[in-house]
Design a protein around this motif. Structure first.
Motif, PDB file in Angstrom:
ATOM      1  N   SER A 111       0.816  -1.218   0.000  1.00 48.05           N
ATOM      2  CA  SER A 111       0.000   0.000   0.000  1.00 48.05           C
ATOM      3  C   SER A 111       0.848   1.266   0.000  1.00 48.05           C
ATOM      4  O   SER A 111       0.323   2.359  -0.170  1.00 48.05           O
ATOM      5  CB  SER A 111      -0.935   0.006   1.214  1.00 48.05           C
ATOM      6  N   ARG A 112       2.153   1.141   0.191  1.00 43.91           N
ATOM      7  CA  ARG A 112       3.048   2.298   0.123  1.00 43.91           C
ATOM      8  C   ARG A 112       3.519   2.571  -1.304  1.00 43.91           C
ATOM      9  O   ARG A 112       4.214   3.552  -1.544  1.00 43.91           O
ATOM     10  CB  ARG A 112       4.275   2.066   1.003  1.00 43.91           C
ATOM     11  N   LEU A 113       3.174   1.697  -2.234  1.00 47.54           N
ATOM     12  CA  LEU A 113       3.677   1.791  -3.599  1.00 47.54           C
ATOM     13  C   LEU A 113       2.609   2.344  -4.533  1.00 47.54           C
ATOM     14  O   LEU A 113       1.413   2.295  -4.249  1.00 47.54           O
ATOM     15  CB  LEU A 113       4.116   0.412  -4.087  1.00 47.54           C
ATOM     16  N   SER A 114       3.059   2.854  -5.659  1.00 51.56           N
ATOM     17  CA  SER A 114       2.134   3.326  -6.685  1.00 51.56           C
ATOM     18  C   SER A 114       1.393   2.131  -7.277  1.00 51.56           C
ATOM     19  O   SER A 114       1.886   0.993  -7.236  1.00 51.56           O
ATOM     20  CB  SER A 114       2.904   4.060  -7.780  1.00 51.56           C
ATOM     21  N   PRO A 115       0.198   2.352  -7.841  1.00 52.43           N
ATOM     22  CA  PRO A 115      -0.583   1.230  -8.395  1.00 52.43           C
ATOM     23  C   PRO A 115       0.175   0.404  -9.423  1.00 52.43           C
ATOM     24  O   PRO A 115       0.030  -0.822  -9.469  1.00 52.43           O
ATOM     25  CB  PRO A 115      -1.793   1.937  -9.022  1.00 52.43           C
ATOM     26  N   LEU A 116       0.981   1.066 -10.263  1.00 56.09           N
ATOM     27  CA  LEU A 116       1.729   0.320 -11.265  1.00 56.09           C
ATOM     28  C   LEU A 116       2.734  -0.618 -10.610  1.00 56.09           C
ATOM     29  O   LEU A 116       2.913  -1.767 -11.034  1.00 56.09           O
ATOM     30  CB  LEU A 116       2.462   1.294 -12.199  1.00 56.09           C
ATOM     31  N   ARG A 117       3.399  -0.157  -9.551  1.00 54.77           N
ATOM     32  CA  ARG A 117       4.346  -1.000  -8.829  1.00 54.77           C
ATOM     33  C   ARG A 117       3.620  -2.151  -8.131  1.00 54.77           C
ATOM     34  O   ARG A 117       4.131  -3.275  -8.078  1.00 54.77           O
ATOM     35  CB  ARG A 117       5.099  -0.165  -7.795  1.00 54.77           C
ATOM     36  N   VAL A 118       2.454  -1.886  -7.582  1.00 54.55           N
ATOM     37  CA  VAL A 118       1.689  -2.948  -6.929  1.00 54.55           C
ATOM     38  C   VAL A 118       1.372  -4.054  -7.935  1.00 54.55           C
ATOM     39  O   VAL A 118       1.538  -5.245  -7.655  1.00 54.55           O
ATOM     40  CB  VAL A 118       0.393  -2.396  -6.312  1.00 54.55           C
ATOM     41  N   SER A 119       0.916  -3.657  -9.128  1.00 58.25           N
ATOM     42  CA  SER A 119       0.592  -4.639 -10.170  1.00 58.25           C
ATOM     43  C   SER A 119       1.815  -5.472 -10.525  1.00 58.25           C
ATOM     44  O   SER A 119       1.749  -6.710 -10.626  1.00 58.25           O
ATOM     45  CB  SER A 119       0.076  -3.927 -11.428  1.00 58.25           C
ATOM     46  N   LEU A 120       2.952  -4.791 -10.711  1.00 58.71           N
ATOM     47  CA  LEU A 120       4.172  -5.471 -11.135  1.00 58.71           C
ATOM     48  C   LEU A 120       4.679  -6.427 -10.057  1.00 58.71           C
ATOM     49  O   LEU A 120       4.963  -7.605 -10.319  1.00 58.71           O
ATOM     50  CB  LEU A 120       5.237  -4.431 -11.465  1.00 58.71           C
ATOM     51  N   TYR A 121       4.794  -5.942  -8.823  1.00 61.81           N
ATOM     52  CA  TYR A 121       5.373  -6.749  -7.750  1.00 61.81           C
ATOM     53  C   TYR A 121       4.445  -7.891  -7.339  1.00 61.81           C
ATOM     54  O   TYR A 121       4.905  -8.994  -7.045  1.00 61.81           O
ATOM     55  CB  TYR A 121       5.680  -5.871  -6.535  1.00 61.81           C
ATOM     56  N   TYR A 122       3.157  -7.622  -7.294  1.00 60.06           N
ATOM     57  CA  TYR A 122       2.219  -8.669  -6.889  1.00 60.06           C
ATOM     58  C   TYR A 122       2.170  -9.780  -7.941  1.00 60.06           C
ATOM     59  O   TYR A 122       2.176 -10.972  -7.598  1.00 60.06           O
ATOM     60  CB  TYR A 122       0.835  -8.073  -6.666  1.00 60.06           C
ATOM     61  N   LEU A 163      -5.218  -1.692 -16.676  1.00 59.34           N
ATOM     62  CA  LEU A 163      -5.698  -2.613 -15.649  1.00 59.34           C
ATOM     63  C   LEU A 163      -7.131  -3.046 -15.910  1.00 59.34           C
ATOM     64  O   LEU A 163      -7.569  -4.090 -15.431  1.00 59.34           O
ATOM     65  CB  LEU A 163      -5.604  -1.953 -14.273  1.00 59.34           C
ATOM     66  N   GLY A 164      -7.859  -2.248 -16.671  1.00 59.64           N
ATOM     67  CA  GLY A 164      -9.216  -2.648 -17.023  1.00 59.64           C
ATOM     68  C   GLY A 164      -9.237  -3.936 -17.821  1.00 59.64           C
ATOM     69  O   GLY A 164     -10.212  -4.696 -17.778  1.00 59.64           O
ATOM     70  N   ALA A 165      -8.140  -4.211 -18.552  1.00 61.01           N
ATOM     71  CA  ALA A 165      -8.063  -5.458 -19.317  1.00 61.01           C
ATOM     72  C   ALA A 165      -8.039  -6.660 -18.387  1.00 61.01           C
ATOM     73  O   ALA A 165      -8.551  -7.731 -18.729  1.00 61.01           O
ATOM     74  CB  ALA A 165      -6.818  -5.444 -20.203  1.00 61.01           C
ATOM     75  N   VAL A 166      -7.455  -6.502 -17.205  1.00 61.14           N
ATOM     76  CA  VAL A 166      -7.442  -7.591 -16.232  1.00 61.14           C
ATOM     77  C   VAL A 166      -8.859  -7.922 -15.808  1.00 61.14           C
ATOM     78  O   VAL A 166      -9.260  -9.094 -15.736  1.00 61.14           O
ATOM     79  CB  VAL A 166      -6.590  -7.208 -15.005  1.00 61.14           C
ATOM     80  N   SER A 224      -7.941 -11.198  -8.044  1.00 57.93           N
ATOM     81  CA  SER A 224      -7.109 -10.964  -6.863  1.00 57.93           C
ATOM     82  C   SER A 224      -6.108  -9.841  -7.110  1.00 57.93           C
ATOM     83  O   SER A 224      -5.878  -8.994  -6.237  1.00 57.93           O
ATOM     84  CB  SER A 224      -6.369 -12.252  -6.479  1.00 57.93           C
ATOM     85  N   VAL A 225      -5.495  -9.838  -8.297  1.00 60.42           N
ATOM     86  CA  VAL A 225      -4.588  -8.750  -8.650  1.00 60.42           C
ATOM     87  C   VAL A 225      -5.334  -7.427  -8.661  1.00 60.42           C
ATOM     88  O   VAL A 225      -4.866  -6.405  -8.145  1.00 60.42           O
ATOM     89  CB  VAL A 225      -3.933  -9.014 -10.025  1.00 60.42           C
ATOM     90  N   LEU A 226      -6.517  -7.451  -9.245  1.00 62.43           N
ATOM     91  CA  LEU A 226      -7.320  -6.234  -9.357  1.00 62.43           C
ATOM     92  C   LEU A 226      -7.680  -5.678  -7.986  1.00 62.43           C
ATOM     93  O   LEU A 226      -7.546  -4.475  -7.728  1.00 62.43           O
ATOM     94  CB  LEU A 226      -8.592  -6.549 -10.152  1.00 62.43           C
ATOM     95  N   ILE A 227      -8.133  -6.547  -7.077  1.00 60.98           N
ATOM     96  CA  ILE A 227      -8.545  -6.060  -5.754  1.00 60.98           C
ATOM     97  C   ILE A 227      -7.345  -5.579  -4.964  1.00 60.98           C
ATOM     98  O   ILE A 227      -7.434  -4.612  -4.195  1.00 60.98           O
ATOM     99  CB  ILE A 227      -9.317  -7.160  -4.984  1.00 60.98           C
ATOM    100  N   MET A 228      -6.192  -6.218  -5.135  1.00 58.71           N
ATOM    101  CA  MET A 228      -4.984  -5.757  -4.457  1.00 58.71           C
ATOM    102  C   MET A 228      -4.621  -4.347  -4.908  1.00 58.71           C
ATOM    103  O   MET A 228      -4.310  -3.466  -4.095  1.00 58.71           O
ATOM    104  CB  MET A 228      -3.830  -6.717  -4.723  1.00 58.71           C
ATOM    105  N   VAL A 229      -4.674  -4.112  -6.224  1.00 57.06           N
ATOM    106  CA  VAL A 229      -4.341  -2.790  -6.757  1.00 57.06           C
ATOM    107  C   VAL A 229      -5.367  -1.755  -6.310  1.00 57.06           C
ATOM    108  O   VAL A 229      -5.010  -0.632  -5.921  1.00 57.06           O
ATOM    109  CB  VAL A 229      -4.250  -2.838  -8.295  1.00 57.06           C
ATOM    110  N   MET A 230      -6.637  -2.114  -6.347  1.00 54.90           N
ATOM    111  CA  MET A 230      -7.691  -1.169  -5.973  1.00 54.90           C
ATOM    112  C   MET A 230      -7.570  -0.739  -4.515  1.00 54.90           C
ATOM    113  O   MET A 230      -7.606   0.463  -4.191  1.00 54.90           O
ATOM    114  CB  MET A 230      -9.063  -1.808  -6.233  1.00 54.90           C
TER     115      MET A 230
END
Length: 487
Positions: free
Chosen positions: A130-141, A255-258, A296-302
């Motif tokens: 949650s300390r990271l930008s959404p793009l980083r969250v998507s990449l790392y997760y 991310l909408g594609a996910v 799961s990726v989507l909810i994590m990013v959201m």
């Protein structure tokens, strides 16, 4: 210029090794409780329910105590207790193999300790993301999902003594990776656990709940196969798809594609699974695991984005979400058991639950995506209060909402929108570089693009556009950097 840009894009796509530690706890869950590695007592249905219940109780306990706890990552004692619980759970789970006899009380204790320990570990990693930008969250997760699956494939080749020893190492390794990742992540010492009170983003959590219920319907059949939930081919393929998409496209990744993939995959999987034979059943398992992973990726990013933008406590938010998710999966398993009991007396009983769940998913998805912005509040709002923290949180949320509107109006990219928000928070180019983990030259290029698209030439003009008063005190550590258009 093109070469520098290419090098910068690959640097932005790099995943620090420490962040792969999230995949280690995912591997532990599958080995100890939901995988098909060995006939462990804790893999029984009753112990699995106890494991989930313990995780739910722990998640809710930490959610309600989030203000008092503040940060899991910054409290080594909490992580030590989590590792101790998971290590003890591993020992008890492998006890039947170690002693050659069944120990029901040990299996029950293993489930209780495992659920509690893994609940804390999940919240710790969620707090860090949650300390990271959404793009980083998507990449790392996504990278951790892939890494966890690969670890599990390696573990499949171990004989029992090695499997036992290596499984014992997973909790401690995940915790060590978490501590290391916290040291290199932006926002150290700032867990973003604001004292202001927010309402639950019910639309996002309800969406995850619907998908978790659908996945729970087929969970028993999925776990009975050769792969578990974290090593299933669908899980690996979806993780790879998101990882490659973010790494190659960067800020252009949609991310909408996910989401658009998650819905049809779940619907197809729900109807193929009970209708056809083995090959189609395997295809349905692939669709279900891929669809659930995408969601799961989507909810994590959201949810991470809500914490990142508005300062919501990650422990509170993810604690509630995790509890609701596990309860929904348990309800899905229970619904499947009930439908199986009716199969002998009711025609087409096996299609009732999947059909209802498909309707629920489609309806929930339609309602949830009525949210105007993907990175909006999703039903969360600041609760009324008189304290200074509420005023600060209200101003922070107003700024975040204003930046979203401005980004849409001026046609900014997703990454430019993130930079705009940080500029509105009076961050310097150097601070933005550290926050988003990108090169300084890239930050200045984004600022130039933002200024050009918005038709402005200074930070003061930008602050006026997003509704922040430019007068008054400057933030600590600010400089003239970014005041004028970078050159």
């Amino acid at each position: 210029m093109d070469k520098r840009r290419l090098v910068g894009s690959w640097e932005a796509a790099a995943v620090p090794v420490a962040f792969l530690g999230l995949g280690l706890y995912r591997a532990w869950i599958e080995v100890a409780f939901v995988g098909s590695f060995a006939n462990l007592g804790a893999s029984a249905s009753f112990e699995r329910d106890v494991f989930d219940l313990s995780m739910v109780a722990t998640s809710l306990l930490f959610a309600f105590a989030a203000h008092r706890i503040g940060s899991i990552v910054a409290r080594p004692g909490i992580l030590v207790l989590s590792v101790a619980a998971l290590t003890l759970s591993t020992l008890l789970a492998f006890l039947p193999w170690l002693t050659g006899s069944w120990h029901p009380h040990a299996a029950l204790m293993s489930a209780v300790m495992g659920g509690a320990g893994i609940g804390v570990m999940i919240l710790g990693w969620s707090e860090l993301l949650s300390r990271l930008s959404p793009l980083r969250v998507s990449l790392y997760y996504a990278a951790s999902i892939v890494f966890g699956a690969l670890v599990l494939y390696v573990y499949r080749g171990f004989m029992m003594p090695w499997l036992f020893a290596m499984t014992l190492l997973l909790p401690a390794a995940s915790a060590l990776f978490l501590r290391r990742a916290a040291m290199i992540a932006p926002g150290r010492g700032d867990p973003r656990a604001a004292s202001a009170r927010f309402s639950v983003p019910w639309r996002a959590i309800a969406l995850m709940s619907a998908y978790a219920f659908a996945y729970g319907l087929m969970e028993g059949g999925l776990y009975a196969g050769a792969f578990g939930p974290h090593s299933a081919p669908g899980t690996l393929l979806m993780g790879l798809a998101v990882l490659v998409g973010v790494a190659v496209l960067g800020e252009r990744f949609d991310l909408g594609a996910v989401y658009r993939l998650a819905l049809p995959l779940m619907v197809v999987g729900l109807f193929l699974f009970p209708t056809f034979g083995h090959f189609q059943g395997a295809l349905a398992e692939l669709c279900l695991s891929a669809g659930y992973t995408a969601q799961s990726v989507l909810i994590m990013v959201m949810l991470a984005s809500i914490c990142y933008r508005y300062g919501v406590s990650a422990i509170w938010l993810f604690g509630i979400e995790r509890a609701v998710r596990q309860v929904s999966m348990w309800l899905g398993r229970s619904a499947t058991d009930a439908a199986s009991g009716l199969a002998s007396t009711v025609t087409f009983a096996e299609y009732i639950v999947p059909a209802l769940t498909t309707v629920a998913i489609v309806g929930a998805t339609t309602v949830m995506l009525s949210e105007r912005e993907f990175f909006g509040g999703w039903g969360s709002r600041l609760m009324e209060g008189a304290g200074g923290s509420e005023s600060q949180a209200s101003a922070r949320r107003a700024l975040a909402d204003s930046c979203v509107v401005a980004a849409r109006a001026y046609g900014l990219t997703a990454r430019e929108g993130e930079v705009l928000l940080l500029l509105g928070q009076r961050r310097t180019a150097r601070q933005i570089e550290q926050e988003l983990m990108i090169a300084n030259g890239t930050v200045k290029a984004h600022i130039r693009h933002i200024y050009r698209k918005m038709g402005i030439h200074s930070r003061d003009e930008l602050l006026q556009v997003v509704g922040v008063c430019a007068a008054g005190d400057s933030p600590a550590g600010s400089s003239g950097e970014g005041r004028a258009e970078p050159r």
